[in-house]
Design an enzyme around this catalytic site. Structure first.
Site, PDB file in Angstrom:
ATOM      1  N   ARG A  84       0.887  -1.212  -0.212  1.00  0.00           N
ATOM      2  CA  ARG A  84      -0.041   0.169   0.024  1.00  0.00           C
ATOM      3  C   ARG A  84       1.036   1.331   0.029  1.00  0.00           C
ATOM      4  NH1 ARG A  84      -2.726   3.223   4.753  1.00  0.00           N
ATOM      5  NH2 ARG A  84      -3.674   4.593   3.421  1.00  0.00           N
ATOM      6  N   HIS A 127      -2.903  10.948   0.758  1.00  0.00           N
ATOM      7  CA  HIS A 127      -2.146  10.937   1.921  1.00  0.00           C
ATOM      8  C   HIS A 127      -1.726  11.934   2.464  1.00  0.00           C
ATOM      9  CE1 HIS A 127      -0.905   7.392   4.722  1.00  0.00           C
ATOM     10  NE2 HIS A 127      -0.618   8.628   5.372  1.00  0.00           N
ATOM     11  N   GLU A 172      -7.453   8.534   6.342  1.00  0.00           N
ATOM     12  CA  GLU A 172      -7.789   9.221   7.438  1.00  0.00           C
ATOM     13  C   GLU A 172      -8.046  10.872   7.190  1.00  0.00           C
ATOM     14  OE1 GLU A 172      -4.193   8.806   9.903  1.00  0.00           O
ATOM     15  OE2 GLU A 172      -4.362   6.551  10.081  1.00  0.00           O
ATOM     16  N   ASN A 298      -7.700   2.001   9.836  1.00  0.00           N
ATOM     17  CA  ASN A 298      -6.481   2.243  10.482  1.00  0.00           C
ATOM     18  C   ASN A 298      -6.457   2.323  11.936  1.00  0.00           C
ATOM     19  OD1 ASN A 298      -5.396   2.439   7.979  1.00  0.00           O
ATOM     20  ND2 ASN A 298      -4.775   4.641   8.133  1.00  0.00           N
ATOM     21  N   TYR A 300      -4.557   2.061  15.808  1.00  0.00           N
ATOM     22  CA  TYR A 300      -3.304   2.264  16.454  1.00  0.00           C
ATOM     23  C   TYR A 300      -3.499   2.074  17.935  1.00  0.00           C
ATOM     24  CZ  TYR A 300      -0.799   3.530  12.448  1.00  0.00           C
ATOM     25  OH  TYR A 300      -0.423   3.594  11.140  1.00  0.00           O
ATOM     26  N   GLU A 355      -3.765   0.043   8.116  1.00  0.00           N
ATOM     27  CA  GLU A 355      -2.596   0.344   8.714  1.00  0.00           C
ATOM     28  C   GLU A 355      -2.561  -0.094  10.166  1.00  0.00           C
ATOM     29  OE1 GLU A 355      -1.490   4.703   9.180  1.00  0.00           O
ATOM     30  OE2 GLU A 355      -1.824   4.780   7.138  1.00  0.00           O
TER      31      GLU A 355
HETATM   32  C1  FCB Z   1      -1.358   7.460  10.612  1.00  0.00           C
HETATM   33  C2  FCB Z   1      -0.933   8.040   9.187  1.00  0.00           C
HETATM   34  C3  FCB Z   1       0.433   7.478   8.881  1.00  0.00           C
HETATM   35  C4  FCB Z   1       1.260   7.169   9.894  1.00  0.00           C
HETATM   36  C5  FCB Z   1       1.038   6.537  11.085  1.00  0.00           C
HETATM   37  C6  FCB Z   1       1.710   6.547  12.311  1.00  0.00           C
HETATM   38  O1  FCB Z   1      -2.191   8.390  10.998  1.00  0.00           O
HETATM   39  O2  FCB Z   1      -1.758   7.482   8.230  1.00  0.00           O
HETATM   40  O3  FCB Z   1       0.931   8.072   7.610  1.00  0.00           O
HETATM   41  O4  FCB Z   1       2.060   8.585  10.108  1.00  0.00           O
HETATM   42  O5  FCB Z   1      -0.338   7.351  11.612  1.00  0.00           O
END
Ligand code: FCB
Length: 453
Positions: A84, A127, A172, A298, A300, A355
């Site tokens: 990607r 992006h 995002e 995505n 985290y 992600e």
């Molecule tokens: C996301 C972004 C990516 C990267 C990660 C850590 O929000 O899409 O570009 O910076 O965080």
């Protein structure tokens, strides 16, 4: 469990041969070669003192434009199914809207090489690197930007032809709108609640307009959008904290998901003061709700909220340990729960985790990076995805963020997310222990899938 491996249980849905594992990057974060493209909002933002923690910029980054062949070979050596990456809008179009052939050629040769190696290309159109000339005309506050994005999407879909397996319109939009126009910690650095909502609306409109172009000019590709979610938890069981967490959830997560899936904003819209609500023109919501072939998610971390006397919620709550180097709580069950709850609440299209990953304090010692902490993060999150798949969520793929260390936006080069270590002086790439474990899992999955049958 072997804590130096990324492992899935025998017979896991993620071990099925058609489940895709990949790695992800984004243009501004890796490409460099800024002199062969137009300036974008991140160039301008980086040039403003105090905006980027280490005062750095994306002029060089990983010099991927120079090293792209080696980088694709590296990806291939890891045995991934898919890559990607994003196209830099300011590299492929001139300010008058005509194509920049040299820029287009770069991506076409990259795609040809990926296809030659049997690696599926997941192309993100946006992006975050808005051409600066568009920001000079109001950027995402200007409705016309959505139409310029539509033209750009058409150019790309026509030029790339059937080389692309999947397109994402936006990466995002929450970050572009909220971080960029509402609280100003990302480019272009504006600070206004009303502007945040208006930018979000125009981004979503741009997405819908681009979806139409992709459906027409890239009908065989999987076309969708990538949204980021941090599930919102209440600090206590008190009803006002639970309400605050629900408000935050609508404000940050469902604000993007509900329009694209159902053509309406969350009810929280009515709780906003009149002047903070976006201008929505007739027909916009239908455009925005163009059917998706897939949803990219995505993930985290999670966030914790409590009630506030004057605002709809208050964030920034104490996190539980452990944290990543970004200060983000490591909370894999948040990913599983999020997938299950969206699966219940919405008629979700197939999902890709586009992600997921962690910044850790990496140490290069004797030519090696033993990032066991990142490896454990990947192991736990891949298993969380697997649990959601076992419970019926249609998940088709997982992408680790990121292929290699790169320019981490407002953090500059201070935070490393890569499966591959980058020495920015020599531009050497070194596969970290996590990258080796990821490759090992991919290499052995056929055998373990069969063993589990
Ligand atoms: C996301 C972004 C990516 C990267 C990660 C850590 O929000 O899409 O570009 O910076 O965080």
């Amino acid at each position: 469990m072997n804590n130096k491996r990324i492992e899935l249980p025998d017979g896991a849905p993620l071990l099925k041969p058609d489940f895709l594992f990949g790695v992800a990057t984004a243009a501004f974060q890796i490409e460099g070669a800024a002199d062969s493209r137009l300036p974008c909002i991140w160039d301008t933002f980086c040039a403003e003192p105090g905006k980027i923690r280490d005062g750095s910029n994306g002029l060089q980054a990983c010099r991927h434009i120079e090293h792209w062949q080696q980088d694709i070979d590296l990806i291939h050596s890891m045995g991934v199914d898919a890559y990607r990456f994003s196209v830099s809008w300011p590299r492929v179009m001139h300010a008058d809207g005509t194509p920049n052939q040299q820029g287009l050629d770069f991506y076409v040769q990259l795609l040809d090489k990926l296809n030659g190696l049997g690696i599926k290309a997941f192309v993100t159109l946006y992006h975050w690197d808005l051409p600066q000339y568009l920001e000079d005309q109001g950027g995402w506050l200007n409705r016309l930007t959505a139409y310029r994005f539509r033209d750009y999407a058409r150019l790309i879909a026509r030029t790339f032809g059937d080389r692309v397996y999947s397109y994402a319109t936006l990466n995002e939009p929450y970050c572009s709108a909220y971080l960029g126009y509402e609280i100003g910690v990302h480019a272009p650095g504006h600070k206004s609640k009303a502007w945040g909502k208006q930018a979000a609306h125009h981004l979503l409109l741009a997405h819908g307009l681009a979806m139409r172009e992709l459906a027409e000019h890239a009908p065989h590709a999987q076309n969708g959008i990538v949204l980021n979610f941090s599930p919102c938890y209440a600090k206590t069981d008190a009803p006002e904290d639970i309400q605050a967490a629900q408000n935050a959830d609508q404000y940050f997560n469902h604000w993007y998901l509900r329009p694209v899936l159902e053509g309406r904003y969350p009810d929280l819209m009515h709780a906003l003061p009149e002047h903070e609500r976006p201008v929505i023109e007739e027909g916009d919501m239908q455009v925005i709700a163009h059917p998706l072939d897939y949803l990219g998610i995505n993930y985290y971390t999670r966030e914790i909220y409590q009630a506030d006397d004057t605002e709809l919620f208050r964030g920034g709550q104490q996190k539980s340990l452990p944290l990543t180097d970004m200060g983000w709580e490591i909370y894999p069950q948040g990913l599983r729960n999020l997938l299950l709850s969206y699966h219940q609440q919405y008629a979700l299209p197939p999902v890709y985790i586009t992600e997921n990953g962690a910044a850790m304090v990496d140490k290069l010692e004797e030519g090696q990076v033993n990032d066991w902490d990142r490896l454990a993060y990947l192991h736990s999150h891949i298993n969380a995805v697997n649990e959601a798949a076992e419970q019926g969520v249609d998940i088709r793929g997982y992408f680790a963020w990121s292929l290699m260390d790169n320019f981490e936006w407002a953090e500059g080069y201070l935070k490393r997310f890569g499966l591959v270590y980058v020495d920015y002086d020599s531009q050497q790439r070194i596969i970290k222990a996590s990258g080796q474990a990821y490759a090992h899992m991919l290499k052995h999955r056929q055998t373990s899938a069969i063993a589990g049958e």
